[in-house]
Design an enzyme around this catalytic site. Structure first.
Site, PDB file in Angstrom:
ATOM      1  N   ASP A 181      87.708  57.690  37.419  1.00  0.00           N
ATOM      2  CA  ASP A 181      87.370  56.316  37.799  1.00  0.00           C
ATOM      3  C   ASP A 181      87.018  55.541  36.540  1.00  0.00           C
ATOM      4  O   ASP A 181      86.490  56.106  35.578  1.00  0.00           O
ATOM      5  CB  ASP A 181      86.199  56.285  38.786  1.00  0.00           C
ATOM      6  CG  ASP A 181      86.136  54.965  39.545  1.00  0.00           C
ATOM      7  OD1 ASP A 181      86.669  54.902  40.669  1.00  0.00           O
ATOM      8  OD2 ASP A 181      85.564  53.987  39.009  1.00  0.00           O
ATOM      9  N   CYS A 241      92.021  49.583  50.845  1.00  0.00           N
ATOM     10  CA  CYS A 241      91.239  49.132  52.005  1.00  0.00           C
ATOM     11  C   CYS A 241      91.449  47.625  52.175  1.00  0.00           C
ATOM     12  O   CYS A 241      90.517  46.876  52.431  1.00  0.00           O
ATOM     13  CB  CYS A 241      89.766  49.500  51.870  1.00  0.00           C
ATOM     14  SG  CYS A 241      88.985  48.911  50.357  1.00  0.00           S
ATOM     15  N   LYS A 270      86.591  60.749  48.970  1.00  0.00           N
ATOM     16  CA  LYS A 270      87.934  61.328  49.138  1.00  0.00           C
ATOM     17  C   LYS A 270      88.102  62.586  48.282  1.00  0.00           C
ATOM     18  O   LYS A 270      88.793  63.521  48.679  1.00  0.00           O
ATOM     19  CB  LYS A 270      88.998  60.273  48.822  1.00  0.00           C
ATOM     20  CG  LYS A 270      88.904  59.063  49.759  1.00  0.00           C
ATOM     21  CD  LYS A 270      89.889  57.979  49.396  1.00  0.00           C
ATOM     22  CE  LYS A 270      89.629  56.727  50.215  1.00  0.00           C
ATOM     23  NZ  LYS A 270      88.430  55.994  49.768  1.00  0.00           N
ATOM     24  N   ALA A 288      88.428  57.293  41.935  1.00  0.00           N
ATOM     25  CA  ALA A 288      87.807  58.270  42.835  1.00  0.00           C
ATOM     26  C   ALA A 288      86.404  57.907  43.308  1.00  0.00           C
ATOM     27  O   ALA A 288      85.970  58.393  44.356  1.00  0.00           O
ATOM     28  CB  ALA A 288      87.755  59.637  42.140  1.00  0.00           C
ATOM     29  N   ALA A 289      85.663  57.101  42.538  1.00  0.00           N
ATOM     30  CA  ALA A 289      84.279  56.818  42.925  1.00  0.00           C
ATOM     31  C   ALA A 289      84.238  56.085  44.269  1.00  0.00           C
ATOM     32  O   ALA A 289      85.135  55.285  44.556  1.00  0.00           O
ATOM     33  CB  ALA A 289      83.599  55.970  41.844  1.00  0.00           C
ATOM     34  N   PRO A 290      83.241  56.402  45.118  1.00  0.00           N
ATOM     35  CA  PRO A 290      82.073  57.258  44.887  1.00  0.00           C
ATOM     36  C   PRO A 290      82.278  58.744  45.207  1.00  0.00           C
ATOM     37  O   PRO A 290      81.301  59.495  45.209  1.00  0.00           O
ATOM     38  CB  PRO A 290      81.030  56.655  45.826  1.00  0.00           C
ATOM     39  CG  PRO A 290      81.832  56.133  46.972  1.00  0.00           C
ATOM     40  CD  PRO A 290      83.142  55.667  46.388  1.00  0.00           C
TER      41      PRO A 290
END
Length: 429
Positions: free
Chosen positions: A277, A375, A260, A255-257
């Site tokens: 995370d 990504c 989302k 999840a970091a940073p």
């Protein structure tokens, strides 16, 4: 300013730490920026990002203009000369100032005896610039990417690889996400116009706005109040495909940073979100984002391969897995990625992604949705990954994104559009 805080020498040290020590620019740059005046921070950032964006060209020029490489304690001078080349080629810094400041950088790194060498190489470049650049335009280094990555892009995208490379070498646009709990997108665009700036809505992502010209966040209407967040348009696609609902138990893994995580809560403010995370340091950014936006989520440090350690036997209505990846879709934002990644990393990352997918899938309730996102633009991490997952997971079905032969949606980086990103929406039967 103190001599040891010469901007060019700081940029050279930053690039050296990235290339020679494998450190990320996002870790290296902030402490160096503390050493310079506020008015110089933007130039220091431009020099670091620019040198890393064009590194293979600058390396090629050094090899042409110097008979032997700088090694050992003189190695920083190698990168200082690169900073000089970059200024002469790509910035509006007057050539005489670029030369003087770069030569003076030798004093800051305690190599004053090399001032003459640096001056000589930069002046030789000025004299031969046209000839050198014509020769460079036909060299393998002209793509400004490592050879292994060029080959992978050529194999994966036979007709599009050059467009991807060109996009990676551009400066990225600045995308924002309007917080729908405060304003409609059109309403906030009106506030932006009142502040003397212009923005454009994204056709597919309902909260996304591209600024005509990038701006500091403090200039954005309501940034401190949580009205808007800096987030690339493609990253906003994760919450669009996840389609979270109020009252649901949702896992945001890796999840970091926290961009989302907060987007999920903007779409579904009454959702019960667990953000996990592996990187404890980066989790502080999740807390910061939640605080600025006035939101609540459960935040835990944990490894995606071992869910029992951080969620016991819990199951979730929806899971967003923003998997660890090569980040080859965000090179224009993080040019150091080109030089930090190695060809062998791709197989290792694909293996890690598969392990996380397999261990987190049982944590999804029947009828639940899992969105797998990266990504990356490489098929090994994306379409191939999901294709093999579907083959070995009989209770998983693809939804909305692609076909079983070509699963998922692949966004490629380009121009004013979003970054390179991949999404696959999976439903548990």
């Amino acid at each position: 300013m103190k001599k040891q805080n010469n901007l060019r020498s700081l940029a050279a040290q930053a690039v050296e730490q990235v290339v020679e020590q494998g450190q990320s620019l996002s870790n290296v740059l902030p402490p160096l920026q503390q050493k310079v005046a506020d008015k110089d921070k933007a130039l220091l950032q431009e020099l670091c990002f620019g040198v890393l964006r064009t590194l293979s060209q600058l390396e090629w020029l050094i090899n042409k203009l110097m008979s032997r490489p700088m090694t050992g304690k003189q190695r920083t001078v190698h990168y200082l000369i690169m900073v000089g080349f970059y200024q002469l080629l790509y910035t509006r810094v007057p050539p005489h100032a670029a030369l003087a400041e770069t030569v003076e950088g030798a004093v800051s790194i305690k190599r004053p005896q090399l001032k003459g060498l640096i001056n000589g190489v930069l002046r030789q470049f000025q004299r031969q610039q046209e000839t050198l650049l014509n020769e460079f335009a036909t060299s393998d280094a002209r793509f400004l990417h490592p050879g292994w990555l060029v080959k992978r892009l050529q194999n994966a995208y036979p007709t599009q690889w050059q467009r991807i490379i060109e996009a990676n070498n551009q400066r990225p646009p600045m995308w924002l996400r309007v917080n729908r709990t405060h304003h409609t997108r059109d309403g906030w665009l009106g506030l932006l116009e009142d502040a003397g700036m212009k923005g454009y809505p994204h056709p597919d992502y309902p909260d996304a706005v591209r600024l005509e010209t990038p701006a500091p966040v403090h200039a954005l209407p309501g940034f401190a109040e949580g009205w808007v967040t800096v987030q690339d348009a493609s990253a906003q696609g994760c919450a669009v495909f996840l389609a979270p609902q109020n009252g649901e138990h949702i896992l945001d893994l890796c999840a970091a940073p926290g961009g989302k995580t907060t987007h999920i809560l903007e779409v579904a403010p009454e959702a019960d979100v667990l953000a996990v995370d592996i990187d404890e340091q980066r989790l502080s950014r999740v807390y910061d984002n939640l605080k600025r936006l006035g939101m609540k989520a459960t935040v835990k440090q944990g490894d995606g391969r071992y869910p029992a350690q951080w969620c016991g036997e819990q199951q979730f209505d929806r899971i967003l897995l923003d998997a660890p990846c090569s980040a080859t879709g965000v090179i224009r934002r993080h040019p150091d990625i080109k030089w930090l990644r190695r060809d062998r990393d791709i197989a290792e990352l694909a293996q890690l992604q598969a392990e996380i997918l397999d261990t987190v899938w049982p944590r999804l309730k029947p009828g639940g949705t899992l969105v797998y996102a990266t990504c990356s633009v490489l098929p090994e991490e994306n379409r191939d990954q999901i294709k093999t997952f579907l083959q070995r997971t009989p209770d998983a079905a693809l939804s909305e994104t692609g076909t079983p032969d070509q699963p998922g949606q692949q966004n490629l980086p380009g121009g004013e559009e979003g970054d390179g990103f991949f999404y696959a929406k999976l439903i548990k039967k």
